[in-house]
Design an enzyme around this catalytic site. Structure first.
Site, mmCIF file in Angstrom:
data_model
loop_
_atom_site.group_PDB
_atom_site.id
_atom_site.type_symbol
_atom_site.label_atom_id
_atom_site.label_comp_id
_atom_site.label_asym_id
_atom_site.label_seq_id
_atom_site.Cartn_x
_atom_site.Cartn_y
_atom_site.Cartn_z
ATOM 1 N N HIS A 554 0.818 -1.216 0.000
ATOM 2 C CA HIS A 554 0.000 0.000 0.000
ATOM 3 C C HIS A 554 0.850 1.264 0.000
ATOM 4 C CE1 HIS A 554 -3.393 -2.496 2.127
ATOM 5 N NE2 HIS A 554 -3.189 -2.852 0.869
ATOM 6 N N HIS A 598 -7.073 -0.493 1.796
ATOM 7 C CA HIS A 598 -6.207 -1.062 0.769
ATOM 8 C C HIS A 598 -6.288 -0.083 -0.399
ATOM 9 C CE1 HIS A 598 -6.031 -5.176 2.702
ATOM 10 N NE2 HIS A 598 -6.892 -4.486 3.441
#
Length: 623
Positions: A554, A598
């Protein structure tokens, strides 16, 4: 199908009961039915592909979630010519199988970055350098990620706007999330917080394990609700995962956005961009330099160059082009065109994945068991169901620790529920999941001895809002060298303390009736390197987290969006690079702070909104 992208998939096919040829024929049949029909992209006059032109209106670098979105949306203006450059290649049929997504981290679909060694994290992984995958290919990281679709909290985006970025509040960005989505979950289709009819299908996996049912059942037993985490009014709680999946197939940015017959969109794979061409006097971006088929090329951009290469390669390209910290560039022999804090502010969600719980029923996701079923599972997959349609992780939970000072519905820990511990895949593919985390053989066998291939579950404990930030820098002036990445995980001590609290809450979750009726038991084997500490103490868990630190792919925030008064800002709220005209960054690099999500869903949103910002600039009468 290209052999180089198929090796991992055929490795497990070789273990099935039928002969390999039969399985390959079956897979080829699947490919004929589910051909992706991507736009023609390669320079090959013998076969009628489009030659690369010297000049386009827009050049987009990178075809991940943001880049593919931008390129497609700009190509909807028929008079514009768009060039999309991607260093990797087109994905294969095998990359559409959800259950094996992480195996492609061991192929050339991965840039395979690593962090530098640091004192507070990754102390027990191979060479003390955390592996940091990033997708390489038409689709970028959507080729190798886990399909998890989470937008983040309302406050994430409102804070961006409050920091001096008008147009980026939750109310402003929600329409762009909706524009991207085509939710197929019946109970969510009626919600005003979910889009229908967009290019990206959002659904649950067709496969649902008994263990994720236990996870959901446990929510009220610990005082939480089962929620729709993408509804802004209900973030804290447990849920099944909403994923970018359709009929049991992974859907990448290439499959969603780069299909059809757009003759003004030219996609070139295998094109390694080495720098942005900038006039040093006028400071105008003119185009890009790239290598294709061992030949150095240049392409001019009449209107703009757009960087969508991700939070590592975008700052790398900016710095190679003279945009970055002067004190870093000039010792490397790179003339500074715009002295900006490019590469600073690197943010990520550090996590811990090594808790292991076993159950006394045959309800888990054991890959060896699945693959022994061989051809039957292939045809289940063909029909859109079965084990191969699982995303691996099945549930998400959002909780608040004692360190959380945010009022209201803003969690600081995410649970990622997996119906298998890292011990559950032993013997198959040489334990590729834990190898993708850099866990050494000795640690793995010591930590999981006695529970290999047993039914069980785990929860990966993810920190949502770290206070620690890292840095991306050039290793040297060679564009083919990988960037230097300093994650600086846990430089702020509270970050690891939050994860420890999350771990302790998972241990309590195991005691609920929902899990105990499955005979759930926690493995008590101790972590090598932490055995001098009292097992179960905060100090022990802190040691574990610092030894086997995991990142979640991420990475973001390395070309920070902010007002001109922000000395750390790289782009303004229109995503234009300060000090250079006709150059934008449109990817997760521009995030001022990481979202509690996410990052693939925010990446699509940034692509959708960024494309509209470009259109607003160039479709006005003055342009």
């Amino acid at each position: 199908m290209e052999v180089s992208t198929f090796l991992v998939f055929t490795a497990w096919l070789a273990s099935v009961q039928q002969c390999l040829a039969l399985n390959l024929n079956a897979l080829s049949y699947l490919g004929e039915r589910y051909r992706t029909n991507l736009i023609q992209f390669r320079e090959d006059p013998l076969f009628g592909y489009k030659p690369i032109l010297d000049e386009y209106d827009f050049i987009v670098v990178g075809s991940g979630a943001s880049g593919a979105t931008v390129a497609r949306r700009l190509a909807e203006v028929p008079e514009w010519k768009i060039l999309l450059l991607e260093a990797g290649k087109q994905e294969s049929i095998a990359t559409s199988v959800p259950a094996i997504a992480h195996y492609f981290q061991f192929t050339d679909f991965n840039w395979a970055f690593k962090t530098e060694e640091e004192p507070n994290a990754c102390q027990g992984v191979v060479n003390k350098r955390c592996l940091w995958p990033q997708g390489k290919g038409l689709g970028g990281s959507t080729i190798i990620n886990n399909n998890i679709y989470t937008r983040g909290n309302v406050r994430d985006f409102d804070r961006w706007a409050e920091a001096g970025n008008p147009g980026w509040s939750y109310r402003d960005v929600l329409p762009y999330f909706l524009k991207n989505e085509d939710v197929t979950i019946p109970e969510l289709k009626r919600s005003p917080y979910h889009g229908v009819g967009g290019p990206m299908p959002i659904s649950y996996s067709p496969f649902k394990s008994r263990l994720v049912e236990a996870f959901l059942e446990s929510a009220p037993q610990v005082g939480l609700n089962v929620v729709d985490y993408n509804n802004p009014n209900s973030h804290v709680g447990f849920s099944r995962i909403q994923g970018t999946i359709n009929f049991g197939r992974r859907v990448t940015s290439a499959r969603a956005y780069l299909r059809g017959n757009l003759t003004n969109l030219h996609i070139v794979d295998g094109a390694f961009v080495t720098k942005v061409l900038i006039d040093p006097n006028t400071k105008v971006a003119l185009g890009v330099e790239f290598e294709k088929d061992n030949r150095r090329r240049r392409a001019q951009a009449r209107k703009e160059v757009i960087l969508s290469a991700g939070a590592f390669n975008t700052p790398k390209l900016l710095m190679l082009s003279g945009i970055g910290p002067k004190e870093h560039l000039e010792p490397l022999g790179i003339k500074t065109i715009s002295d900006l804090r490019v590469g600073d502010n690197l943010q990520e969600h550090p996590s811990y994945a090594n808790l292991a719980f076993t159950v006394n029923q045959t309800v888990g996701l054991i890959p060896e068991r699945i693959y022994k079923q061989g051809i039957r599972e292939l045809f289940n997959y063909y029909d859109g169901n079965g084990w191969l349609t699982t995303m691996g992780c099945e549930g998400l939970g959002y909780v608040k620790t004692k360190y959380n000072k945010d009022p209201g519905d803003v969690p600081d820990i995410e649970y990622i529920f997996v119906p298998m511990s890292l011990a559950g895949e032993e013997g198959l593919g040489n334990s590729l999941l834990r190898r993708s985390m850099g866990i050494p053989d000795s640690t793995h066998y010591d930590l999981h001895k006695g529970i290999f291939n047993k039914d069980g579950w785990t929860i990966w404990t993810m920190l949502m809002y770290p206070e620690s930030t890292g840095q991306v820098r050039l290793r040297n002036a060679n564009p083919y060298s990988k960037p230097l990445i300093r994650a600086n995980f846990f430089d702020a001590p509270v970050d690891v303390l939050r994860i420890v609290e999350g771990i302790k809450m998972v241990i309590e979750l195991n005691k609920t009736p929902a899990f105990q009726k499955l005979g759930s038991t926690m493995s008590l084997r101790t972590m090598p390197g932490c055995r001098h500490l009292s097992y179960g103490s905060d100090a022990y868990w802190e040691c574990c987290v610092k030894r086997l630190t995991m990142q979640m792919h991420h990475q973001c925030c390395t070309a920070k969006m902010g007002p001109s008064s922000d000395r750390n800002a790289v782009v303004n709220s229109q995503l234009m690079v300060y000090g250079v005209s006709k150059l934008r960054v449109i990817d997760c690099s521009i995030m001022p702070t990481i979202t509690g999500a996410h990052t693939v869903a925010p990446a699509y949103m940034i692509g959708e909104k960024g494309a509209d910002l470009v259109k607003a600039t160039w479709l006005t009468p003055t342009n």
